[in-house]
Design an enzyme around this catalytic site. Structure first.
Site, PDB file in Angstrom:
ATOM      1  CE  LYS A  83      -4.370   0.852   2.407  1.00 36.30           C
ATOM      2  NZ  LYS A  83      -5.039   0.731   3.706  1.00 36.30           N
TER       3      LYS A  83
HETATM    4  O1  G3P Z   1      -7.715   1.489   5.514  1.00 35.05           O
HETATM    5  C1  G3P Z   1      -8.105   2.692   4.979  1.00 35.05           C
HETATM    6  C2  G3P Z   1      -9.488   3.166   5.402  1.00 35.05           C
HETATM    7  O2  G3P Z   1     -10.431   2.145   5.244  1.00 35.05           O
HETATM    8  C3  G3P Z   1      -9.547   3.878   6.720  1.00 35.05           C
HETATM    9  O3  G3P Z   1     -10.849   4.074   7.190  1.00 35.05           O
HETATM   10  O4  G3P Z   1     -12.430   4.679   8.979  1.00 35.05           O
HETATM   11  O5  G3P Z   1     -10.006   5.332   9.207  1.00 35.05           O
HETATM   12  O6  G3P Z   1     -11.498   6.487   7.571  1.00 35.05           O
HETATM   13  P1  G3P Z   1     -11.206   5.202   8.293  1.00 35.05           P
END
Ligand code: G3P
Length: 225
Positions: A83
């Site tokens: 990533k």
């Molecule tokens: O892994 C990336 C993403 O899904 C993060 O989500 O909830 O931290 O905005 P969030």
């Protein structure tokens, strides 16, 4: 549509993998920090549990260091998807890794323009963050609609839209309606997908009526409760 789980919690991953519905895993530095585990050991363990793509994020921001980190991560297992952030250096790393046949997930995508760049860099996945866009008063799913429509115009792109920052079941349903190839879903939201109050009450009614028959399907078994 593929379901990835967005967590670094190995117990959750094992539990959800047992449903047979999991196609991959995404992690990020914030999720890894919550576990207190050594990152590379954790990635190796997750890759053993789930054969599909397991996203593991680089921690550097300059090209040379990111590439070294990426090479170390790809040596952990064949199903590691590196990533990288959607920056000029991140996309250079993406191009270099995908040219070598490795999977790359370009993360922190917040615009259609960025998604076009990720596809041009040969990304395996691009991760638009729908929840974080909703959080600032815009419509995250509109971005998914735009990216899906743009990518459809250019079949040679080959980049899959991985809907990230999912906060609730309707994000998943809308992503499916729009034709996004993947949604990465937090464990709690994945479990919510199963639930409907009419399923629960309907099952209770069936079981009550079944009990009244006094029968068992398996010889010598109870009524299943
Ligand atoms: O892994 C990336 C993403 O899904 C993060 O989500 O909830 O931290 O905005 P969030």
């Amino acid at each position: 549509m593929k379901f990835f789980v967005d967590t670094a919690d190995i117990a959750e991953i094992r539990d959800l993998a047992a449903t047979g519905l999991l196609d991959g895993v995404t992690t990020n530095p914030s999720l890894v920090a919550k576990t207190g585990r050594r990152f590379t050991d954790l990635v190796a363990e997750i890759c053993d549990v789930v054969p599909g793509p397991v996203s593991a994020e680089v921690a550097a921001t300059d090209f040379d260091t990111m590439l070294k980190e990426a090479h170390l991560l790809t040596r952990i297992a064949d199903n590691v998807a590196v990533k990288v952030p959607l920056t000029p250096d991140g996309l250079k790393v993406c191009r270099s890794l995908t040219a070598d046949g490795r999977m790359v997930n370009v993360t922190l995508c917040f615009s259609a323009a960025q998604a076009i760049l990720a596809a041009k860099a040969g990304a395996t996945f691009v991760s638009p963050f729908v929840g974080r866009l909703d959080d600032i008063g815009t419509d995250g799913m509109e971005l998914i609609a735009d990216i899906v429509a743009i990518y459809r115009q250019y079949p040679a792109f080959g980049t899959e839209v991985l809907v990230a920052s999912v906060r609730h079941p309707m994000h998943v349903v809308e992503a499916a309606r729009l034709g996004a190839q993947v949604a990465t879903v937090p464990p709690a939201v994945l479990r919510q997908l199963f639930r409907h109050p009419l399923t629960d009450s309907g099952l209770d009614r069936f079981l009550d009526d079944w009990r009244k028959t006094g029968q068992t399907i398996l010889p010598g078994a109870g009524d299943g409760r």
